[in-house]
Design an enzyme around this catalytic site. Structure first.
Site, PDB file in Angstrom:
ATOM      1  N   ARG A   1      52.059  44.616  36.017  1.00 12.78           N
ATOM      2  CA  ARG A   1      52.992  44.089  35.023  1.00 12.78           C
ATOM      3  C   ARG A   1      54.034  45.143  34.643  1.00 12.78           C
ATOM      4  O   ARG A   1      53.827  46.334  34.827  1.00 12.78           O
ATOM      5  CB  ARG A   1      52.243  43.635  33.772  1.00 12.78           C
ATOM      6  CG  ARG A   1      51.567  42.273  33.946  1.00 12.78           C
ATOM      7  CD  ARG A   1      50.819  41.853  32.704  1.00 12.78           C
ATOM      8  NE  ARG A   1      49.666  42.688  32.466  1.00 12.78           N
ATOM      9  CZ  ARG A   1      49.615  43.669  31.589  1.00 12.78           C
ATOM     10  NH1 ARG A   1      50.653  43.936  30.822  1.00 12.78           N
ATOM     11  NH2 ARG A   1      48.518  44.380  31.455  1.00 12.78           N
TER      12      ARG A   1
ATOM     13  N   LYS B   1      50.475  35.855  32.160  1.00 13.75           N
ATOM     14  CA  LYS B   1      50.530  36.574  30.894  1.00 13.75           C
ATOM     15  C   LYS B   1      51.685  36.069  30.019  1.00 13.75           C
ATOM     16  O   LYS B   1      51.643  36.239  28.795  1.00 13.75           O
ATOM     17  CB  LYS B   1      50.610  38.079  31.126  1.00 13.75           C
ATOM     18  CG  LYS B   1      49.323  38.674  31.732  1.00 13.75           C
ATOM     19  CD  LYS B   1      48.100  38.664  30.787  1.00 13.75           C
ATOM     20  CE  LYS B   1      47.036  39.627  31.270  1.00 13.75           C
ATOM     21  NZ  LYS B   1      45.673  39.447  30.823  1.00 13.75           N
TER      22      LYS B   1
ATOM     23  N   HIS C   1      42.284  38.136  24.038  1.00 18.30           N
ATOM     24  CA  HIS C   1      42.308  38.699  25.393  1.00 18.30           C
ATOM     25  C   HIS C   1      40.863  39.045  25.739  1.00 18.30           C
ATOM     26  O   HIS C   1      40.400  40.168  25.515  1.00 18.30           O
ATOM     27  CB  HIS C   1      43.200  39.951  25.427  1.00 18.30           C
ATOM     28  CG  HIS C   1      43.469  40.452  26.807  1.00 18.30           C
ATOM     29  ND1 HIS C   1      43.615  41.787  27.103  1.00 18.30           N
ATOM     30  CD2 HIS C   1      43.636  39.790  27.976  1.00 18.30           C
ATOM     31  CE1 HIS C   1      43.843  41.926  28.399  1.00 18.30           C
ATOM     32  NE2 HIS C   1      43.862  40.734  28.949  1.00 18.30           N
TER      33      HIS C   1
ATOM     34  N   SER D   1      42.804  45.889  30.349  1.00 22.77           N
ATOM     35  CA  SER D   1      42.716  45.803  31.801  1.00 22.77           C
ATOM     36  C   SER D   1      41.767  46.874  32.358  1.00 22.77           C
ATOM     37  O   SER D   1      41.832  48.034  31.967  1.00 22.77           O
ATOM     38  CB  SER D   1      44.114  45.992  32.397  1.00 22.77           C
ATOM     39  OG  SER D   1      44.071  45.728  33.771  1.00 22.77           O
TER      40      SER D   1
ATOM     41  N   LYS E   1      36.162  42.654  31.929  1.00 19.46           N
ATOM     42  CA  LYS E   1      36.134  41.243  31.507  1.00 19.46           C
ATOM     43  C   LYS E   1      35.784  40.329  32.678  1.00 19.46           C
ATOM     44  O   LYS E   1      34.876  39.492  32.597  1.00 19.46           O
ATOM     45  CB  LYS E   1      37.510  40.796  30.952  1.00 19.46           C
ATOM     46  CG  LYS E   1      37.937  41.484  29.676  1.00 19.46           C
ATOM     47  CD  LYS E   1      39.245  40.916  29.142  1.00 19.46           C
ATOM     48  CE  LYS E   1      40.444  41.085  30.069  1.00 19.46           C
ATOM     49  NZ  LYS E   1      40.774  42.486  30.406  1.00 19.46           N
ATOM     50  N   THR E   2      36.527  40.476  33.783  1.00 21.99           N
ATOM     51  CA  THR E   2      36.342  39.571  34.924  1.00 21.99           C
ATOM     52  C   THR E   2      34.979  39.799  35.569  1.00 21.99           C
ATOM     53  O   THR E   2      34.224  38.859  35.814  1.00 21.99           O
ATOM     54  CB  THR E   2      37.488  39.769  35.932  1.00 21.99           C
ATOM     55  OG1 THR E   2      38.726  39.483  35.272  1.00 21.99           O
ATOM     56  CG2 THR E   2      37.330  38.851  37.131  1.00 21.99           C
TER      57      THR E   2
ATOM     58  N   ASP F   1      39.704  35.751  31.160  1.00 21.51           N
ATOM     59  CA  ASP F   1      40.793  36.564  30.603  1.00 21.51           C
ATOM     60  C   ASP F   1      41.370  36.133  29.245  1.00 21.51           C
ATOM     61  O   ASP F   1      41.809  36.982  28.489  1.00 21.51           O
ATOM     62  CB  ASP F   1      41.929  36.635  31.628  1.00 21.51           C
ATOM     63  CG  ASP F   1      42.872  37.800  31.406  1.00 21.51           C
ATOM     64  OD1 ASP F   1      42.385  38.916  31.198  1.00 21.51           O
ATOM     65  OD2 ASP F   1      44.094  37.597  31.431  1.00 21.51           O
TER      66      ASP F   1
ATOM     67  N   ARG G   1      44.554  42.417  44.053  1.00 23.78           N
ATOM     68  CA  ARG G   1      43.946  41.297  43.309  1.00 23.78           C
ATOM     69  C   ARG G   1      43.649  40.093  44.190  1.00 23.78           C
ATOM     70  O   ARG G   1      44.269  39.903  45.241  1.00 23.78           O
ATOM     71  CB  ARG G   1      44.940  40.801  42.244  1.00 23.78           C
ATOM     72  CG  ARG G   1      45.325  41.813  41.207  1.00 23.78           C
ATOM     73  CD  ARG G   1      44.523  41.639  39.945  1.00 23.78           C
ATOM     74  NE  ARG G   1      44.947  42.553  38.907  1.00 23.78           N
ATOM     75  CZ  ARG G   1      44.538  42.465  37.653  1.00 23.78           C
ATOM     76  NH1 ARG G   1      43.720  41.507  37.281  1.00 23.78           N
ATOM     77  NH2 ARG G   1      44.929  43.355  36.763  1.00 23.78           N
TER      78      ARG G   1
HETATM   79  N1  LIG Z   1      29.695  49.088  34.566  1.00 23.81           N
HETATM   80  C1  LIG Z   1      30.756  48.367  34.931  1.00 23.81           C
HETATM   81  N2  LIG Z   1      31.085  47.242  34.256  1.00 23.81           N
HETATM   82  C2  LIG Z   1      32.173  46.532  34.609  1.00 23.81           C
HETATM   83  N3  LIG Z   1      32.985  46.840  35.642  1.00 23.81           N
HETATM   84  C3  LIG Z   1      32.688  47.927  36.375  1.00 23.81           C
HETATM   85  C4  LIG Z   1      31.588  48.738  36.048  1.00 23.81           C
HETATM   86  N4  LIG Z   1      31.535  49.737  36.936  1.00 23.81           N
HETATM   87  C5  LIG Z   1      32.554  49.572  37.771  1.00 23.81           C
HETATM   88  N5  LIG Z   1      33.276  48.487  37.457  1.00 23.81           N
HETATM   89  C6  LIG Z   1      34.500  48.041  38.160  1.00 23.81           C
HETATM   90  O1  LIG Z   1      35.552  48.119  37.203  1.00 23.81           O
HETATM   91  C7  LIG Z   1      36.465  47.075  37.379  1.00 23.81           C
HETATM   92  C8  LIG Z   1      36.544  46.214  36.128  1.00 23.81           C
HETATM   93  O2  LIG Z   1      37.663  45.391  36.264  1.00 23.81           O
HETATM   94  P1  LIG Z   1      37.800  43.907  35.756  1.00 23.81           P
HETATM   95  O3  LIG Z   1      36.469  43.257  35.634  1.00 23.81           O
HETATM   96  O4  LIG Z   1      38.823  43.251  36.621  1.00 23.81           O
HETATM   97  O5  LIG Z   1      38.403  44.209  34.319  1.00 23.81           O
HETATM   98  P2  LIG Z   1      39.344  43.308  33.438  1.00 23.81           P
HETATM   99  O6  LIG Z   1      39.145  41.888  33.842  1.00 23.81           O
HETATM  100  O7  LIG Z   1      38.886  43.598  32.046  1.00 23.81           O
HETATM  101  O8  LIG Z   1      40.729  43.816  33.705  1.00 23.81           O
HETATM  102  C9  LIG Z   1      36.013  46.259  38.563  1.00 23.81           C
HETATM  103  O9  LIG Z   1      36.689  46.725  39.692  1.00 23.81           O
HETATM  104  C10 LIG Z   1      34.509  46.596  38.628  1.00 23.81           C
HETATM  105  O10 LIG Z   1      33.996  46.495  39.935  1.00 23.81           O
HETATM  106  C1  LIG Z   2      45.908  39.899  34.722  1.00 24.01           C
HETATM  107  C2  LIG Z   2      45.862  41.015  34.090  1.00 24.01           C
HETATM  108  O1  LIG Z   2      44.768  41.254  33.298  1.00 24.01           O
HETATM  109  P1  LIG Z   2      43.416  42.056  33.536  1.00 24.01           P
HETATM  110  O2  LIG Z   2      43.779  43.328  34.228  1.00 24.01           O
HETATM  111  O3  LIG Z   2      42.951  42.274  32.145  1.00 24.01           O
HETATM  112  O4  LIG Z   2      42.480  41.218  34.354  1.00 24.01           O
HETATM  113  C3  LIG Z   2      47.001  41.944  34.107  1.00 24.01           C
HETATM  114  O5  LIG Z   2      46.946  42.892  33.340  1.00 24.01           O
HETATM  115  O6  LIG Z   2      47.977  41.724  34.852  1.00 24.01           O
HETATM  116 MN   LIG Z   3      40.459  40.433  34.526  1.00 22.69          MN
END
Ligand SMILES: Nc1ncnc2c1ncn2[C@@H]1O[C@H](COP(=O)(O)OP(=O)(O)O)[C@@H](O)[C@H]1O
Ligand SMILES: C=C(OP(=O)(O)O)C(=O)O
Ligand SMILES: [Mn+2]
Length: 534
Positions: free
Chosen positions: A60, A200, A219, A239, A243-244, A258, A324
């Protein structure tokens, strides 16, 4: 020329966009892929996934995001956080962008933002790129075919990556622009192909509209216990905090990854799909997400792959570390069919602490939860440059400052009232570093985080014995099944205890310094819960 399906009395002209040569309305996945291939936007990968790259912008552009300074929103926008654009500049930008799309081919998706019919927003996304249309069709919620026949939208997003903004003409900062007009109910996006801007933007709109309806926009990701939507948990986080990853837990039902709303009786997803990071994606730790990368229509953004076999390289971050995949929710086998749960019984705040100071889980009082919500702490590891080991602290209020048009007090008050009304239990979970800071220690194992979350969400953690953290004041369990006692106490995971104490004192000071700006807006209880500078 026109293809697809649309409300015959709600064509593109009714959205104020005229002169487009070919308009594709609400194409389904296969035709969007056909169009994207024909236009040379990307190629089909394994299992029918669609492979794209986005050039210069692989994330972003928060610095290029603007809100139009209109009289009706003057008093309600948090201008210190949202860059203003004058209505005059926006008018020129709009005219120039509308001129730019004349004679072109555009793709339209009419979608809902919001799973709850009472609060959903009808949005029309008009995109230059066919694959952006595919992306947003995955990410938002699809009306039934018969609903499309009468669909009209309340907001339009026009996304045109080939349009380069001109700072001198458009009052922006660079050739990239994301401008939201709440009066014209229009978002204009130019000069970036990163798909995340589409979703977003809709999130930012809902973050503005929903507080006025008593709904807390968040969020966060969300899931619920199997067979029991009333047992819902939400996971706030910036980010990269998890979360995901953590919401896609095979033992729980996924509501969304999200963006959600908290009403007087429910938690509802704003979206209908997920947008997961794929760097180092491990099929053992995250089998559900991994599987989506070779499913039909999944959008694979900025991943390196073998040109012959189309095999994805999950380790190659040469295009970006923010690679992604985007897919509809039903690609995760245990996803909720309604995307609606009960109100949150558990509120989890995720942080990725690269200083290695915060415990893997802590119990928060409502006042401490407010404190951490307003602080919005996480950290970023210092890029991929060799030798740079110092993590960068980030304090992004409400765990999502770039998406919050209103002042943090507005969201803070909503959260306080909702937690009180529904008696939610609150937790802070560190998915970041253990055994030392970034550079010395290692990332928290996903299985440990999951085990701690299971204990928190099934209620068993409440029966644990807790100690009070001397720096942060929250309660930390001493022993939890399936996790070593040492891991629960970050100081014990560090070889050098003095180094831990110094790092913890430093982090506490950062919290204290950041929170000063919120002190005038919070009650005595939150002030008492505030982290004190060491
Ligand atoms: N203990 C953990 N808990 C959550 N994610 C972890 C952990 N250790 C490593 N990771 C990695 O960190 C990243 C978390 O990103 P994501 O779930 O996409 O976050 P968000 O959705 O909040 O942006 C992923 O690539 C995941 O594989
Ligand atoms: C989609 C997004 O959110 P997140 O990294 O929290 O998954 C982003 O920041 O572009
Ligand atoms: Mn996410």
């Amino acid at each position: 020329m026109e293809t697809g399906k649309v409300n015959p009395s709600f064509r593109l002209e009714q959205s104020g966009i005229t002169g487009v040569k070919t308009v594709h309305y609400n194409l389904l996945e296969h035709d969007l892929i056909n169009a994207a291939v024909r236009r040379g936007e990307g190629e089909v990968g394994r299992g029918g996934a669609f492979l794209v790259t986005t050039g210069k912008h692989t994330g972003r552009s928060p610095l290029d995001k603007f809100v139009v300074r209109e009289a009706s929103v003057e008093d309600s926008i948090w201008w210190e956080n949202n860059k203003p654009m004058s209505p005059e500049a926006f008018a020129v930008l709009k005219a120039d962008m509308l001129k730019h799309v004349k004679g072109s081919e555009m793709f339209v998706q009419d979608l809902y933002g919001g799973a709850d019919p009472e609060y959903r927003l009808n949005v029309r996304l008009v995109t230059e790129l066919a694959w952006h249309n595919l992306f947003i069709r995955h990410l938002l919620r699809r009306p039934e075919l018969e609903e499309l026949e009468t669909f009209t939208s309340e907001f339009t997003v026009l996304n045109c990556p080939s349009f380069n903004a001109d700072p001198a003409r458009h009052g922006c900062r660079s050739e990239t622009v994301i401008a939201i007009s709440f009066e014209e109910k229009l978002v204009l996006i130019g000069g970036t192909s990163y798909a995340g801007e589409n979703k977003k933007s809709v999130f930012s709109i809902l973050n503005y509209l929903l507080p006025a309806k008593g709904v807390m926009p968040m969020h966060c990701s969300a899931n619920h216990a199997p067979g029991n939507p009333k047992d819902t948990a939400v996971f706030f986080g910036l980010s990269g905090t998890g979360k995901t990853t953590l919401s896609a837990d095979p033992s729980r039902v996924l509501i969304g990854d999200d963006e959600h709303g908290w009403t007087s009786e429910s938690t509802f997803n704003f979206e209908g799909g997920c947008y997961a990071k794929t760097i180092d994606l491990n099929p053992k730790a995250e089998p559900e997400i991994y599987a989506t990368t070779s499913k039909f229509g999944t959008v694979i953004e900025n991943m390196v792959y073998d040109p012959y076999t189309k095999e994805l390289d999950f380790q190659d971050d040469s295009l970006t570390a923010n690679m992604r995949c985007a897919y509809p929710l039903h690609y995760i086998s245990n996803a909720s069919e309604t995307s609606i749960g009960g109100y949150p019984r558990n509120v989890v705040m995720l942080t990725c602490d690269a200083f290695g100071v915060l415990p893997p889980i802590a119990r928060l009082t409502p006042a401490q939860a407010m404190y951490h919500f307003l602080s919005g702490f996480t950290s970023k590891v210092a890029g991929t440059e060799k030798g740079v080991t110092e993590p960068q602290p980030t304090f992004s209020t409400c765990f999502g400052a770039p998406f919050m048009p209103r002042r943090p007090e507005v969201y803070g008050a909503l959260l306080r009232d909702k937690i009180a009304e529904h008696g939610a239990d609150c937790w802070l979970v560190n998915t970041g570093w253990t055994g030392g800071a970034y550079g010395t220690g290692s990332r928290m194992p996903i299985r440990a985080t999951r085990a701690l979350l299971h204990a928190a969400l099934d209620g068993s953690l409440k029966d644990a014995t807790f100690r009070t953290d001397p720096n942060f004041g929250f309660e930390v369990p001493i022993s939890v099944d399936g996790v070593s006692d040492v891991l629960l106490d970050p100081r014990r995971t560090w070889d050098d205890k003095a180094a831990y104490d110094a790092q913890a004192a430093k982090l506490a000071s950062m919290f204290a310094e950041n929170f000063g700006q919120y002190e005038p807006f919070v009650g005595e209880d939150v002030l008492a819960a505030a982290v004190k500078a060491a």
